[in-house]
Motif scaffolding. Structure first.
Motif, mmCIF file in Angstrom:
data_model
loop_
_atom_site.group_PDB
_atom_site.id
_atom_site.type_symbol
_atom_site.label_atom_id
_atom_site.label_comp_id
_atom_site.label_asym_id
_atom_site.label_seq_id
_atom_site.Cartn_x
_atom_site.Cartn_y
_atom_site.Cartn_z
ATOM 1 N N GLY A 50 35.494 24.566 46.159
ATOM 2 C CA GLY A 50 35.497 25.284 47.105
ATOM 3 C C GLY A 50 36.396 26.419 47.117
ATOM 4 N N ARG A 51 37.693 25.523 47.002
ATOM 5 C CA ARG A 51 38.986 26.699 46.891
ATOM 6 C C ARG A 51 38.590 27.739 45.572
ATOM 7 N N GLN A 52 37.972 27.084 44.461
ATOM 8 C CA GLN A 52 38.113 27.846 43.186
ATOM 9 C C GLN A 52 36.943 29.028 43.550
ATOM 10 N N GLN A 53 35.918 28.739 44.447
ATOM 11 C CA GLN A 53 35.094 29.868 44.474
ATOM 12 C C GLN A 53 35.593 30.765 45.631
ATOM 13 N N ALA A 54 36.378 30.441 46.465
ATOM 14 C CA ALA A 54 37.243 31.232 47.400
ATOM 15 C C ALA A 54 38.104 32.305 46.466
ATOM 16 N N GLU A 55 38.779 31.509 45.665
ATOM 17 C CA GLU A 55 39.674 32.449 44.805
ATOM 18 C C GLU A 55 38.876 33.420 43.834
ATOM 19 N N ARG A 56 37.721 33.247 43.157
ATOM 20 C CA ARG A 56 37.026 33.880 42.437
ATOM 21 C C ARG A 56 36.497 35.281 43.318
ATOM 22 N N ARG A 57 35.988 34.973 44.445
ATOM 23 C CA ARG A 57 35.577 35.907 45.244
ATOM 24 C C ARG A 57 36.678 36.967 45.818
ATOM 25 N N SER A 58 37.903 36.287 45.918
ATOM 26 C CA SER A 58 39.070 37.102 46.533
ATOM 27 C C SER A 58 39.525 37.951 45.430
ATOM 28 N N VAL A 59 39.335 37.334 44.207
ATOM 29 C CA VAL A 59 39.895 38.284 43.103
ATOM 30 C C VAL A 59 38.918 39.601 42.964
ATOM 31 N N LEU A 60 37.508 39.072 42.722
ATOM 32 C CA LEU A 60 36.467 40.194 42.642
ATOM 33 C C LEU A 60 36.639 41.145 43.727
ATOM 34 N N ARG A 61 36.693 40.736 45.026
ATOM 35 C CA ARG A 61 36.648 41.833 46.241
ATOM 36 C C ARG A 61 37.968 42.601 46.106
ATOM 37 N N GLY A 62 39.203 41.882 45.817
ATOM 38 C CA GLY A 62 40.715 42.374 45.576
ATOM 39 C C GLY A 62 40.444 43.797 44.691
ATOM 40 N N PHE A 63 40.040 43.636 43.577
ATOM 41 C CA PHE A 63 39.998 44.455 42.471
ATOM 42 C C PHE A 63 39.098 45.570 42.731
ATOM 43 N N CYS A 64 38.011 45.312 43.669
ATOM 44 C CA CYS A 64 36.908 46.371 43.971
ATOM 45 C C CYS A 64 37.617 47.235 44.908
ATOM 46 N N ALA A 65 38.395 46.753 45.759
ATOM 47 C CA ALA A 65 39.378 47.544 46.802
ATOM 48 C C ALA A 65 40.657 48.214 46.177
ATOM 49 N N ASN A 66 40.980 47.726 44.950
ATOM 50 C CA ASN A 66 41.914 48.046 44.469
ATOM 51 C C ASN A 66 42.192 49.312 43.461
ATOM 52 N N SER A 67 42.708 50.468 43.899
ATOM 53 C CA SER A 67 42.669 51.807 43.309
ATOM 54 C C SER A 67 43.383 51.509 41.767
ATOM 55 N N SER A 68 43.848 50.575 41.491
ATOM 56 C CA SER A 68 44.504 50.545 40.129
ATOM 57 C C SER A 68 43.654 50.116 39.046
ATOM 58 N N LEU A 69 42.442 49.535 39.469
ATOM 59 C CA LEU A 69 41.278 49.469 38.510
ATOM 60 C C LEU A 69 40.251 50.290 38.541
ATOM 61 N N ALA A 70 40.109 51.302 37.676
ATOM 62 C CA ALA A 70 39.058 52.266 37.524
ATOM 63 C C ALA A 70 38.255 51.967 36.665
ATOM 64 N N PHE A 71 36.789 52.115 36.783
ATOM 65 C CA PHE A 71 35.634 52.122 35.916
ATOM 66 C C PHE A 71 34.416 52.921 36.384
ATOM 67 N N PRO A 72 33.717 53.386 35.404
ATOM 68 C CA PRO A 72 32.570 54.083 35.980
ATOM 69 C C PRO A 72 31.741 53.234 37.088
ATOM 70 N N THR A 73 31.193 54.061 37.928
ATOM 71 C CA THR A 73 30.261 53.625 39.023
ATOM 72 C C THR A 73 31.080 52.764 40.112
ATOM 73 N N LYS A 74 32.335 52.543 40.006
ATOM 74 C CA LYS A 74 32.985 51.719 40.990
ATOM 75 C C LYS A 74 32.760 52.118 42.372
ATOM 76 N N GLU A 75 32.984 53.544 42.486
ATOM 77 C CA GLU A 75 32.977 54.060 43.888
ATOM 78 C C GLU A 75 31.638 54.323 44.630
ATOM 79 N N ARG A 76 30.580 54.255 43.852
ATOM 80 C CA ARG A 76 29.350 54.805 44.242
ATOM 81 C C ARG A 76 28.755 53.821 45.267
ATOM 82 N N ALA A 77 28.025 54.389 46.252
ATOM 83 C CA ALA A 77 27.398 53.398 47.281
ATOM 84 C C ALA A 77 26.082 52.795 46.684
ATOM 85 N N PHE A 78 25.562 51.489 47.257
ATOM 86 C CA PHE A 78 24.384 50.838 46.934
ATOM 87 C C PHE A 78 23.458 51.711 46.973
#
Length: 414
Positions: free
Chosen positions: A118-146
């Motif tokens: 359970g903690r492992q899943q929380a960490e994986r999701r936290s890492v994913l959400r954190g870098f999606c919100a972090n401007s330091s990581l840039a890649f194509p299509t990151k900022e577009r809306a669904f």
């Protein structure tokens, strides 16, 4: 007789008018005003349930009526696929080329859930959400809306309305067996008039048939202007999951299965251009079998050149087997509830089936143990120039970072 015909005509016109009114209202008000219920509630904690009573019973009845109406209205004309099926799929014969390359191990395995999962899943999701919100990581299509994602890029999102699940499949990450599981859960394929119950009884050739799955890119043909509204409702309500693996190991696995085996489709479409462009072969056999007999095979270096060549994607997007996960599954536009990894497949599969409340209904199939291990990376990349390795990392950096895979420093320095 004339009056009866006029009555039928007015009845048809009235029905069409009512349907148009519903569509216009939904398009204006938004599908979020409707709640499409499933037989299994989404396994997330929420606010306390209201105390049962007469008012609550009337509310539930009204909701059920709306659900029934919407289900009939939106599912009109939809039929399940009923293709001829083989009784079962047999594993490759021991010692065969496929056995050697893929590394099948069909022995059953019991996965025990660790208290830290359970903690492992929380960490994986936290890492994913954190870098999606972090401007330091840039890649194509990151900022577009669904809403800006084309329908053609939503073909990997498989929907199971019966259990409220959405699976984004990633080739070379146990996707064949996860597709089998989704077919069993959704009941989308029939064998002798009944849905499959055992995932391994579904023949492989039908598992990857697009008609076997309801995917987001099919919504437009079925629901028209309602499609995006319905997608958002399901994305909000359903359990969304995907499975990933080390990006470089996934590339090695894709190369091995598509270019070390006699694959006619991949030979004609990919190997022939690679051999001409990067191996200077001008006259090539017409078939993969002839090419293999003549010793003409794409090398791993040719494959890396192809990936790094800026002209490659000017002709067509990467094939799904080596396309980046962020382009297949849109993890910064879709809030995934579960991130599984091939490296912990058994434990993650057991945990996910329990999350979906289907662990007593089925087990994840005993699949092959792919021999493309992360420890092989140094061997595979030994003859690849350092500059190419560094460029390749930049190409797949978002997948490394978003899904918590360490940067392969040993491959990126002298």
């Amino acid at each position: 007789m004339t009056k009866a015909r006029l009555f039928r005509l007015w009845l048809v016109l009235g029905s069409v008018f009512m349907i148009l009114l519903i569509i216009v209202y939904w398009d204006s008000a938004g599908a979020a005003h409707f709640y499409l219920h499933t037989s299994f509630s989404r396994p997330h904690t929420g606010p306390p349930l209201p105390t049962p009573g007469p008012d609550r019973d009337r509310e539930l009845t009204a909701d059920s009526d709306v659900d029934e109406f919407l289900d009939k209205f939106l599912s009109a004309g939809v039929k399940q696929s009923d293709l001829p099926r083989k009784e079962t799929e047999q594993p490759p014969a021991p010692g065969s080329m496929e056995e050697s390359v893929r590394g099948y191990d069909w022995s059953p395995r019991d996965a025990r859930r660790s208290p830290d999962q359970g903690r492992q899943q929380a960490e994986r999701r936290s890492v994913l959400r954190g870098f999606c919100a972090n401007s330091s990581l840039a890649f194509p299509t990151k900022e577009r809306a669904f809403d800006d994602i084309p329908n053609s890029e939503l073909s990997h999102l498989i929907v199971d309305d019966r259990h409220g699940a959405i699976y984004c499949y990633v080739p070379k990450v146990a996707c064949t067996n996860w597709k089998r599981v989704m077919i069993v859960l959704s009941g989308s394929l029939l064998h002798r008039g009944a849905p499959y119950r055992d995932p391994l009884r579904i023949p492989r050739e039908h598992v990857h048939n697009a008609s076997a799955h309801l995917t987001f890119n099919k919504f437009w043909r079925r629901y028209g202007k309602l499609s995006r509204h319905l997608m958002k409702v399901k994305l909000k309500k359903y359990t969304k999951f995907l499975f990933v693996r080390d990006p470089f190991v996934r590339l090695i696995s894709a190369f091995r299965s598509k270019f070390e085996l006699e694959n006619e489709e991949f030979y004609r479409k990919f190997a022939v251009p690679m051999l001409r462009l990067y191996a200077n072969h001008t006259s090539l056999p017409a078939s993969a079998r002839e090419a293999f007999r003549a010793g003409l095979k794409v090398s791993f270096a040719n494959f890396i050149q192809y990936l790094l060549d800026p002209h490659t994607e000017k002709l067509a997007p990467f094939n799904e087997h080596w396309r980046q996960v962020y382009r297949l599954c849109h993890p910064c536009q879709i809030d995934y509830d579960f991130v599984g990894k091939l490296e912990t497949l058994d434990e993650d599969a057991a945990q996910l089936l329990q999350l979906l409340q289907v662990d007593r209904q089925l087990r994840f199939p005993p699949s092959y143990r792919n021999r493309t291990a992360s420890s092989w990376e140094e061997d595979w990349f030994a003859k690849i120039p350092l500059a190419w390795r560094q460029q390749l990392y930049k190409l797949y950096e978002a997948d490394f970072v978003l899904f918590g895979y360490p940067k392969p420093e040993n491959l990126l320095r002298d």
